[in-house]
Every structure is written in structure tokens, then in C-alpha cells.
Design a protein around this motif. Structure first.
Motif, mmCIF file in Angstrom:
data_model
loop_
_atom_site.group_PDB
_atom_site.id
_atom_site.type_symbol
_atom_site.label_atom_id
_atom_site.label_comp_id
_atom_site.label_asym_id
_atom_site.label_seq_id
_atom_site.Cartn_x
_atom_site.Cartn_y
_atom_site.Cartn_z
ATOM 1 N N SER A 108 -0.409 61.142 171.211
ATOM 2 C CA SER A 108 -1.449 61.209 171.940
ATOM 3 C C SER A 108 -1.893 59.600 172.321
ATOM 4 C CB SER A 108 -2.661 61.725 170.923
ATOM 5 O OG SER A 108 -3.963 61.630 171.651
ATOM 6 N N HIS A 109 -2.725 59.337 173.129
ATOM 7 C CA HIS A 109 -2.926 58.044 173.624
ATOM 8 C C HIS A 109 -4.386 57.800 173.060
ATOM 9 C CE1 HIS A 109 -2.393 54.580 176.638
ATOM 10 N NE2 HIS A 109 -3.156 54.330 175.466
ATOM 11 N N VAL A 110 -4.702 56.814 172.111
ATOM 12 C CA VAL A 110 -6.107 56.646 171.737
ATOM 13 C C VAL A 110 -6.343 55.123 171.877
ATOM 14 C CG1 VAL A 110 -5.997 58.259 169.721
ATOM 15 C CG2 VAL A 110 -5.301 55.870 169.335
ATOM 16 N N PHE A 111 -7.751 54.999 172.104
ATOM 17 C CA PHE A 111 -8.178 53.715 172.409
ATOM 18 C C PHE A 111 -9.355 53.325 171.579
ATOM 19 C CE2 PHE A 111 -6.557 55.951 176.224
ATOM 20 C CZ PHE A 111 -5.936 54.999 176.994
ATOM 21 N N ASP A 112 -9.478 52.021 171.290
ATOM 22 C CA ASP A 112 -10.589 51.359 170.758
ATOM 23 C C ASP A 112 -10.738 50.064 171.521
ATOM 24 O OD1 ASP A 112 -9.259 49.442 169.433
ATOM 25 O OD2 ASP A 112 -8.679 50.887 167.767
ATOM 26 N N ILE A 128 -7.599 58.760 162.322
ATOM 27 C CA ILE A 128 -7.259 57.558 162.407
ATOM 28 C C ILE A 128 -8.414 56.658 163.034
ATOM 29 C CG2 ILE A 128 -5.702 55.775 163.748
ATOM 30 C CD1 ILE A 128 -3.538 58.102 163.012
ATOM 31 N N GLN A 129 -9.203 57.022 164.086
ATOM 32 C CA GLN A 129 -10.125 56.407 164.616
ATOM 33 C C GLN A 129 -11.258 56.155 163.932
ATOM 34 O OE1 GLN A 129 -8.751 55.209 167.360
ATOM 35 N NE2 GLN A 129 -9.710 56.090 169.083
ATOM 36 N N LYS A 130 -11.695 57.139 162.981
ATOM 37 C CA LYS A 130 -12.719 56.827 161.882
ATOM 38 C C LYS A 130 -12.383 55.724 161.013
ATOM 39 C CE LYS A 130 -15.047 60.110 159.753
ATOM 40 N NZ LYS A 130 -16.740 60.359 160.243
ATOM 41 N N VAL A 161 -14.396 53.510 164.718
ATOM 42 C CA VAL A 161 -14.785 54.268 166.125
ATOM 43 C C VAL A 161 -15.998 55.181 165.630
ATOM 44 C CG1 VAL A 161 -14.217 55.638 168.107
ATOM 45 C CG2 VAL A 161 -12.697 54.069 167.245
ATOM 46 N N SER A 162 -17.245 54.882 166.555
ATOM 47 C CA SER A 162 -18.216 55.859 166.456
ATOM 48 C C SER A 162 -18.235 56.777 167.620
ATOM 49 C CB SER A 162 -19.541 54.823 166.406
ATOM 50 O OG SER A 162 -20.733 55.642 166.261
ATOM 51 N N LYS A 163 -18.885 56.353 168.725
ATOM 52 C CA LYS A 163 -18.947 57.238 170.081
ATOM 53 C C LYS A 163 -17.523 57.331 170.558
ATOM 54 C CE LYS A 163 -23.889 57.184 170.589
ATOM 55 N NZ LYS A 163 -24.229 56.433 169.483
#
Length: 329
Positions: A239-243, A291-293, A297-299
Motif C-alpha cells: 500500500s502507498h501511504v502519504f503524510d 502506522i499512520q496513527k 496523522v489525523s484526517k
């Protein structure tokens, strides 16, 4: 008022961004990093395919369309199809036939080149995966000019900060794959080649092509979460995630200005066909959100999907919707 129609020079692109934000910025805020970045990365972008309508020196409208001249990943270009990336008429110049004229100029050129269909959005490095459903008048405009309605896809959002992932798993009796054979982790240099082999096999088109290009434009390994088959020592999902620290802007964070300070995104996400029905897709989604949490990362947005029930498991809700539209010529 005298109008002229011509190709928009690169030094005038700032006018496109200004017109965009005057007319669409409240829902789809455009900035230079997104606009120029997408054009630069897109092998199908051609300066000749950005047409403008000018009232003297003022840009009154524009259309961006793309011909398929390059392979999409490992797949050959669809030379009989083009995509309209975006079309907009400044509110000061509407109902004067300007949008129709731009479409007509575009279609006349394409007919001579053997193009048989025009698709709204969905281009490589698109801004929209279809016609935004908020713009009812634009959809009616396209329908009057021969575009037919198809299905609807959506961007989905959730407030990741305010959901308890473990509580959701327990209350919904979700089956998470905890087999030690599989590891869900950030990509490392060691598995980059395995990732590309996985994409070549399972998603050889746009996803493979985009990933290859993103690496060239500075994407960091932390933005790719992989599923590793430890027994075979190979990548079987990703998966590709962004922040907000991501070097490349992906569709999940195109409209980041609306997502607040600690924005994030996700997509695409996929698992090797030989490993499906093992719960790896749901588990990968869960691990990505975890991982994002941890990254603050919020919204968070998941872009371009019709899997509302799947992502809704973790409280993602439809945010922006897009109507697929196509015209045969």
C-alpha cells in the motif's frame, strides 16, 4: 468582447491555477506543487494539449486533455482514447459558448487522429477520477454535449485520531491475519526489487508505472507498506501511504488544504492474486492505519474507490464523489 483560442504558454500556467482557484478552489484547492508536479511526472502530458480562451490578455477558460502516447506501466498506450483532465470557464465568462468551443476544438483535432472515445478524468496523474458530482451544471453541460453517465467512485475520509482501531476489531469481530509467516512493514532497500516484481506480475499497468516513477522523484521507503511472505522472502502485497512529510503528492492528499495540519492519505492498496482470501487485504489496511496513527496523522483520505463497505469498516465515509463519463466520437 473579443475572444481568441490558443495554446497556453508555460509561463502563463499561473493563470490556469488562478482561474482554477477562483472557480473551484473552495472544494478543490490547487497549488503550484500539485499542478506542476503532476504535469512534470506525466509522460502523456504535452504542452500542445492545454488550450485557453482569452479575452484580450485575460484567461477566460481552459481545457487540459491528454493523448495516450506512452506505455501505462508495462501496458501499451490506448491510442484511440483521450482523457479530459479538466475544463473550466471563469464564472465571469459563462453561458457564452466558450466551454463548447474548447470542446469542439479538442474533438475536431482528435477525430483527425483516429480517436474514438473521450473520457472525463481518470488520466495518468489526473486531478479527478471523473466529473465531480458537486458540479451539477458541469455534468449537465457534458451530457448535453454527448457524454454518457457511467458509475460513481468516491474519495473517503476519516478522523483517524478519534478512532480506536483495536476496539473496532473487537466489536466487529474482524479476522486479522496474525500468521507469523506474514510481516507488515515499511519497505526497505532489500525488498525494493521484490516490490517491483510483485507489481509487474499483479498490477503491471498504472500502479507499476507510477511506482517506478515515484521512486525517481524522491519517494521514500517509509511511504510504502508491504506484506512480506517470510517463507518465500518476497513481497506479496503493498500500500502507498502519504503524510505531510511525503516528497511526492499522491491523490489521497491532493486536497490536503481541506484536511488540516496532520493530513494523510492511502492508496493504492493490493495483494497478490495467489494470496487472496487469507485476510491479508483487511490486515494490510489495519496495519497501514496503525502506522499512520503512530505518525500523528489525523484526517486521512483514501482516494478513488467504490469499496465503501470495505473502508467503512474503519469509519471511512464518502467525502467527494466523481461520475465517470465517456463520449464516443
Amino acid at each position: 468582447m473579443e475572444l481568441s483560442y490558443r495554446i497556453i504558454a508555460e509561463e502563463e500556467y499561473f493563470k490556469v491555477i488562478e482561474l482554477w482557484n477562483r472557480n473551484m478552489g473552495i472544494l478543490f484547492p490547487m497549488d503550484e506543487k500539485l499542478f506542476y508536479g503532476n504535469l512534470e511526472m506525466d509522460k502523456n502530458y504535452n504542452q500542445q494539449c492545454i488550450l485557453g480562451a482569452f479575452a484580450d490578455a485575460e484567461l477566460a477558460a481552459f481545457i487540459i486533455y491528454k493523448k495516450h502516447t506512452s506505455n501505462i506501466g508495462l501496458m501499451p498506450p490506448a491510442k484511440k482514447m483521450i482523457n479530459i483532465n479538466s475544463i473550466a470557464v471563469d464564472f465571469k465568462y459563462r453561458n457564452k459558448g466558450i466551454g463548447s468551443k474548447l470542446l469542439s476544438l479538442c474533438e475536431d483535432e482528435l477525430k483527425n487522429e483516429g480517436v474514438t472515445s473521450i473520457v472525463i478524468g481518470r488520466d495518468t496523474f489526473h486531478f479527478f477520477p471523473g466529473a465531480p458530482t458537486e458540479y451539477i451544471q458541469s455534468i449537465e453541460f457534458l451530457k448535453r454535449r454527448g457524454f454518457e453517465e457511467e458509475n460513481i467512485d468516491s474519495d473517503m475520509v476519516c478522523d483517524l485520531k478519534n478512532i480506536d482501531l483495536e476496539e473496532i476489531i473487537i466489536k466487529k469481530n474482524l479476522v486479522i491475519n496474525r500468521d507469523e509467516r506474514f510481516e507488515f512493514t515499511e519497505l526497505t532497500e532489500k525488498y525494493k526489487e521484490s516490490l517491483m516484481e510483485f507489481l509487474k506480475k499483479t498490477f503491471p499497468g498504472r500502479w507499476y508505472g507510477d511506482m517506478d516513477l515515484f521512486f525517481k522523484y524522491g519517494m521514500e521507503y517509509k511511504d510504502i507498506i508491504i506484506v512480506l511472505d517470510r517463507e518465500k522472502d518476497k513481497v506479496v502485497g503493498f500500500s502507498h501511504v502519504f503524510d505531510k512529510s511525503s516528497k511526492v503528492i499522491g491523490p489521497g492528499i491532493y486536497w490536503r488544504e481541506l484536511l488540516g495540519n496532520n493530513y494523510g492519505g492511502l492508496g493504492p492498496i493490493g495483494v497478490d492474486a495467489d494470496y487472496r482470501k487469507l485476510g491479508l487485504g483487511l490486515t494490510l489496511l489495519y496495519r497501514c492505519l496503525e502506522i499512520q496513527k503512530k505518525r500523528g496523522v489525523s484526517k486521512m483520505c483514501i482516494d478513488w474507490t467504490d469499496l465503501l463497505d470495505f473502508y467503512g469498516i474503519f469509519n471511512f465515509m464518502p467525502w467527494k464523489s466523481y461520475l465517470h463519463m465517456t463520449k464516443k466520437i
